[in-house]
Design a protein around this motif. Structure first.
Motif, PDB file in Angstrom:
ATOM      1  N   ALA A 117      58.871 -75.570 -98.326  1.00  9.84           N
ATOM      2  CA  ALA A 117      59.655 -74.850 -97.314  1.00  9.84           C
ATOM      3  C   ALA A 117      59.057 -75.165 -95.948  1.00  9.84           C
ATOM      4  CB  ALA A 117      59.631 -73.354 -97.596  1.00  9.84           C
ATOM      5  N   ALA A 118      58.958 -76.461 -95.670  1.00  8.64           N
ATOM      6  CA  ALA A 118      58.177 -76.937 -94.523  1.00  8.64           C
ATOM      7  C   ALA A 118      58.905 -76.878 -93.188  1.00  8.64           C
ATOM      8  CB  ALA A 118      57.713 -78.370 -94.796  1.00  8.64           C
ATOM      9  N   GLY A 119      60.175 -76.476 -93.202  1.00 11.55           N
ATOM     10  CA  GLY A 119      60.887 -76.337 -91.938  1.00 11.55           C
ATOM     11  C   GLY A 119      61.258 -77.667 -91.299  1.00 11.55           C
ATOM     12  N   ILE A 120      61.394 -77.638 -89.996  1.00 11.89           N
ATOM     13  CA  ILE A 120      61.872 -78.796 -89.247  1.00 11.89           C
ATOM     14  C   ILE A 120      60.973 -78.987 -88.022  1.00 11.89           C
ATOM     15  CG2 ILE A 120      63.474 -77.531 -87.737  1.00 11.89           C
ATOM     16  CD1 ILE A 120      65.570 -79.728 -88.350  1.00 11.89           C
ATOM     17  N   LYS A 121      60.829 -80.209 -87.585  1.00 12.37           N
ATOM     18  CA  LYS A 121      59.969 -80.514 -86.436  1.00 12.37           C
ATOM     19  C   LYS A 121      60.815 -80.640 -85.173  1.00 12.37           C
ATOM     20  CE  LYS A 121      56.967 -84.204 -84.625  1.00 12.37           C
ATOM     21  NZ  LYS A 121      56.331 -85.503 -84.937  1.00 12.37           N
ATOM     22  N   LEU A 122      60.410 -79.912 -84.129  1.00  9.36           N
ATOM     23  CA  LEU A 122      61.047 -80.059 -82.822  1.00  9.36           C
ATOM     24  C   LEU A 122      60.375 -81.226 -82.103  1.00  9.36           C
ATOM     25  CD1 LEU A 122      61.272 -76.306 -81.722  1.00  9.36           C
ATOM     26  CD2 LEU A 122      62.915 -77.657 -83.038  1.00  9.36           C
ATOM     27  N   ASP A 123      61.122 -82.273 -81.862  1.00  9.07           N
ATOM     28  CA  ASP A 123      60.545 -83.511 -81.326  1.00  9.07           C
ATOM     29  C   ASP A 123      60.724 -83.575 -79.803  1.00  9.07           C
ATOM     30  OD1 ASP A 123      59.299 -85.940 -81.270  1.00  9.07           O
ATOM     31  OD2 ASP A 123      60.964 -87.081 -82.139  1.00  9.07           O
ATOM     32  N   PRO A 171      70.902 -83.786 -87.538  1.00  8.78           N
ATOM     33  CA  PRO A 171      70.832 -82.353 -87.783  1.00  8.78           C
ATOM     34  C   PRO A 171      69.833 -81.658 -86.864  1.00  8.78           C
ATOM     35  CG  PRO A 171      69.527 -83.508 -89.430  1.00  8.78           C
ATOM     36  CD  PRO A 171      70.156 -84.572 -88.573  1.00  8.78           C
ATOM     37  N   ILE A 172      70.190 -80.429 -86.506  1.00 10.46           N
ATOM     38  CA  ILE A 172      69.267 -79.544 -85.805  1.00 10.46           C
ATOM     39  C   ILE A 172      69.397 -78.164 -86.442  1.00 10.46           C
ATOM     40  CG2 ILE A 172      69.365 -80.767 -83.603  1.00 10.46           C
ATOM     41  CD1 ILE A 172      71.356 -78.622 -82.624  1.00 10.46           C
ATOM     42  N   LYS A 173      68.381 -77.327 -86.259  1.00 10.44           N
ATOM     43  CA  LYS A 173      68.533 -75.973 -86.792  1.00 10.44           C
ATOM     44  C   LYS A 173      69.384 -75.146 -85.842  1.00 10.44           C
ATOM     45  CE  LYS A 173      63.895 -74.523 -85.288  1.00 10.44           C
ATOM     46  NZ  LYS A 173      62.646 -73.934 -85.790  1.00 10.44           N
ATOM     47  N   CYS A 174      70.237 -74.342 -86.443  1.00 15.35           N
ATOM     48  CA  CYS A 174      71.202 -73.507 -85.711  1.00 15.35           C
ATOM     49  C   CYS A 174      71.958 -74.346 -84.682  1.00 15.35           C
ATOM     50  CB  CYS A 174      70.528 -72.327 -85.029  1.00 15.35           C
ATOM     51  SG  CYS A 174      71.740 -71.118 -84.461  1.00 15.35           S
ATOM     52  N   ALA A 175      72.882 -75.144 -85.177  1.00 15.91           N
ATOM     53  CA  ALA A 175      73.593 -76.082 -84.307  1.00 15.91           C
ATOM     54  C   ALA A 175      74.426 -75.392 -83.235  1.00 15.91           C
ATOM     55  CB  ALA A 175      74.483 -76.990 -85.155  1.00 15.91           C
ATOM     56  N   GLY A 176      74.660 -74.089 -83.390  1.00 13.13           N
ATOM     57  CA  GLY A 176      75.395 -73.375 -82.360  1.00 13.13           C
ATOM     58  C   GLY A 176      74.526 -72.880 -81.222  1.00 13.13           C
ATOM     59  N   PHE A 307      60.764 -77.900-105.976  1.00 14.56           N
ATOM     60  CA  PHE A 307      62.011 -77.410-105.393  1.00 14.56           C
ATOM     61  C   PHE A 307      61.864 -77.364-103.871  1.00 14.56           C
ATOM     62  CE2 PHE A 307      62.569 -76.115-109.695  1.00 14.56           C
ATOM     63  CZ  PHE A 307      63.945 -76.019-109.904  1.00 14.56           C
ATOM     64  N   GLY A 308      62.989 -77.426-103.185  1.00 14.47           N
ATOM     65  CA  GLY A 308      62.990 -77.296-101.734  1.00 14.47           C
ATOM     66  C   GLY A 308      63.829 -76.107-101.312  1.00 14.47           C
ATOM     67  N   VAL A 309      63.506 -75.564-100.143  1.00 17.51           N
ATOM     68  CA  VAL A 309      64.278 -74.452 -99.609  1.00 17.51           C
ATOM     69  C   VAL A 309      64.184 -74.474 -98.086  1.00 17.51           C
ATOM     70  CG1 VAL A 309      62.336 -72.840 -99.819  1.00 17.51           C
ATOM     71  CG2 VAL A 309      64.667 -71.946 -99.789  1.00 17.51           C
ATOM     72  N   GLY A 310      65.300 -74.167 -97.421  1.00 21.37           N
ATOM     73  CA  GLY A 310      65.293 -74.094 -95.963  1.00 21.37           C
ATOM     74  C   GLY A 310      65.599 -75.413 -95.278  1.00 21.37           C
ATOM     75  N   LYS A 319      71.591 -75.921 -90.983  1.00 22.25           N
ATOM     76  CA  LYS A 319      70.199 -75.477 -91.092  1.00 22.25           C
ATOM     77  C   LYS A 319      70.042 -74.160 -90.331  1.00 22.25           C
ATOM     78  CE  LYS A 319      68.433 -80.169 -91.761  1.00 22.25           C
ATOM     79  NZ  LYS A 319      68.126 -80.018 -93.188  1.00 22.25           N
ATOM     80  N   THR A 320      70.269 -73.051 -91.027  1.00 24.29           N
ATOM     81  CA  THR A 320      70.227 -71.731 -90.418  1.00 24.29           C
ATOM     82  C   THR A 320      69.419 -70.782 -91.293  1.00 24.29           C
ATOM     83  OG1 THR A 320      72.194 -70.875 -91.558  1.00 24.29           O
ATOM     84  CG2 THR A 320      72.566 -72.101 -89.503  1.00 24.29           C
ATOM     85  N   ALA A 321      68.984 -69.659 -90.700  1.00 21.81           N
ATOM     86  CA  ALA A 321      68.277 -68.638 -91.473  1.00 21.81           C
ATOM     87  C   ALA A 321      69.187 -68.064 -92.556  1.00 21.81           C
ATOM     88  CB  ALA A 321      67.784 -67.530 -90.548  1.00 21.81           C
ATOM     89  N   ALA A 322      70.483 -68.006 -92.264  1.00 20.46           N
ATOM     90  CA  ALA A 322      71.435 -67.500 -93.254  1.00 20.46           C
ATOM     91  C   ALA A 322      71.476 -68.406 -94.479  1.00 20.46           C
ATOM     92  CB  ALA A 322      72.824 -67.393 -92.628  1.00 20.46           C
TER      93      ALA A 322
END
Length: 422
Positions: A117-123, A171-176, A307-310, A319-322
């Motif tokens: 559940a390593a998340g995403i990197k902001l580059d 992809p980005i997290k919370c594209a909105g 397994f992966g999550v998130g 890619k959202t918390a929901a």
């Protein structure tokens, strides 16, 4: 070796665990809590070097003066489930053939099951000149806990000039989120009768305002209401803070590229995003660097005990918390089955949600599944989410933070019970 245990009454210094969870963000904590709600005696360790856990969906509202920053942060020790251990280290590399994770201090952890559940990197560094410019000269981002308050400061101080909001390639997290910042800022300027003196522009590297077409008409009404100029196929590639200039690479209709320079008084940046280095460069990654998992069971495509999550997953959902809230019970259920020698039995349907804050007090609640299929949780209540709603604002401001802290991170699966795999 250094151990930080969330509950000091629990001592577990073994290097062998039933489950190792990499990442203490929303996805990692929620999945651990869901696992322990099913099987309280599992020997689980969470690996994360961070001191703080953040409710990142709240940063949009920090940038709009609705939330205080401290409402979106808690000490990591406060959110680690009581029956789990916590190792405050980073992961150095994976050895999946030996079911082993090597930490930054060279400690080896053996596992029966691994959850990534390593998340995403902001580059930030992918945009030339940006890292050293953030937080000054009108340059900000709601994608940062430290910068979201600066967004609100800039919005309240701007009386006239040009405000630019950017969105990088997906992809980005919370594209909105990039346009949420735009709408809430514009609404403030409108309420304070400054809108006619401020030129608002949205520069999007993509070719659409939102990825699910059913929500675009209502969003376009707000684009027109706030007199926003839209620029698609424009990717922010550099920032000159001293001259307050944003440099974009525009992809034209014939696929050629040209450089566009725009001056600004306020620049809200959404950074490019990619998988963290230690995942991208590992044997667990797909060709694009994401954790390679099946889109339904979230089991790794090569290693059955992973397994992966998130946000880290290769799945084509938003890619959202929901999404993480819906994925966590699926992974928990499937991990329990695999620990008992069985195959995964439940599936994730691609659910994602994006509460689009189009003005203070109103939200378009976008909910959708794989393939962009609209999927409202409360059909009929919110006009299928395609129209702005005050009820949805109440949900975002009051209900969802409480659900996050007191349900999702505690293993209480409100409206998130997993469904059987087909």
């Amino acid at each position: 070796m250094s151990h930080l245990i969330a509950n000091p009454t629990i001592e577990n210094k073994a290097s062998h665990y039933d489950v190792v969870v990499v990442g203490g963000g929303a996805a990692g904590i929620a999945t651990t809590a869901s696992l322990l709600s099913r099987e309280p005696h599992l020997n689980i360790v969470i690996i994360d070097p961070a001191n703080c856990h953040y409710y990142q969906p709240g940063w949009t509202l920090v940038g709009a003066g609705v939330f205080k920053p401290q409402q979106t942060a808690k000490p990591m020790a406060d959110v680690i489930p009581n029956k789990a251990s916590w190792l405050k280290h980073a992961v150095k590399y994976f050895n999946p053939k030996q079911s082993q994770v090597i930490l930054s201090n060279n400690q080896a952890l053996n596992y029966r099951m691994l959850i990534v559940a390593a998340g995403i990197k902001l580059d930030w560094a992918a945009i030339e000149g940006l890292p050293q410019a953030l937080g000054r000269q009108g340059i900000t981002s709601n994608y940062s806990f430290e910068l979201a308050p600066y967004t609100w400061q800039l919005v309240t101080q701007l009386k006239s000039g040009r405000a630019i909001f950017t969105q990088p390639p997906l992809p980005i997290k919370c594209a909105g989120a990039p346009q949420k910042a735009l709408y809430l800022s514009a609404d403030y300027w409108k309420q304070h009768k400054r809108l006619s003196n401020i030129d608002i522009a949205f520069y999007n590297a993509g070719d659409a305002l939102f990825g699910v077409k059913e929500y675009v008409p209502a969003l376009m009404q707000y684009i027109q209401k706030y007199s926003v100029s839209l620029h698609f196929k424009h990717n922010l590639t550099a920032v000159d803070a001293n001259s307050k200039t944003a440099i974009f690479t525009q992809t034209t209709a014939d696929a050629s590229q040209k450089i566009i320079e725009k001056s600004f008084d306020l620049l809200h940046v959404c950074p490019p995003q990619l998988a963290p280095d230690f995942i991208r460069n590992s044997p667990l990654a797909d060709k694009n660097g994401w954790l390679s998992v099946y889109p339904d069971t979230l089991q790794h495509t090569q290693y059955s005990n992973i397994f992966g999550v998130g946000d880290i997953c290769s799945t084509p959902n938003a890619k959202t918390a929901a999404a993480a809230r819906k994925q966590a019970p699926v992974v928990a259920e499937n991990v329990i089955h695999c620990l008992n020698g069985n195959n995964p039995t439940v599936a994730y349907n691609g659910y994602g949600s994006c509460p689009l804050t189009v003005e203070r007090g109103k939200i378009i609640l976008a909910e959708f599944l794989y393939g962009g299929k609209v999927a409202p949780t409360f059909p009929g209540w919110l006009n299928e989410g395609t129209q702005p709603s005050r009820l949805a604002w109440h949900l975002k401001q009051k209900v969802l933070p409480a659900v996050y802290w007191h349900a999702m991170l505690k293993g209480r699966e409100w409206l998130a019970k997993p469904s059987k795999a087909k």
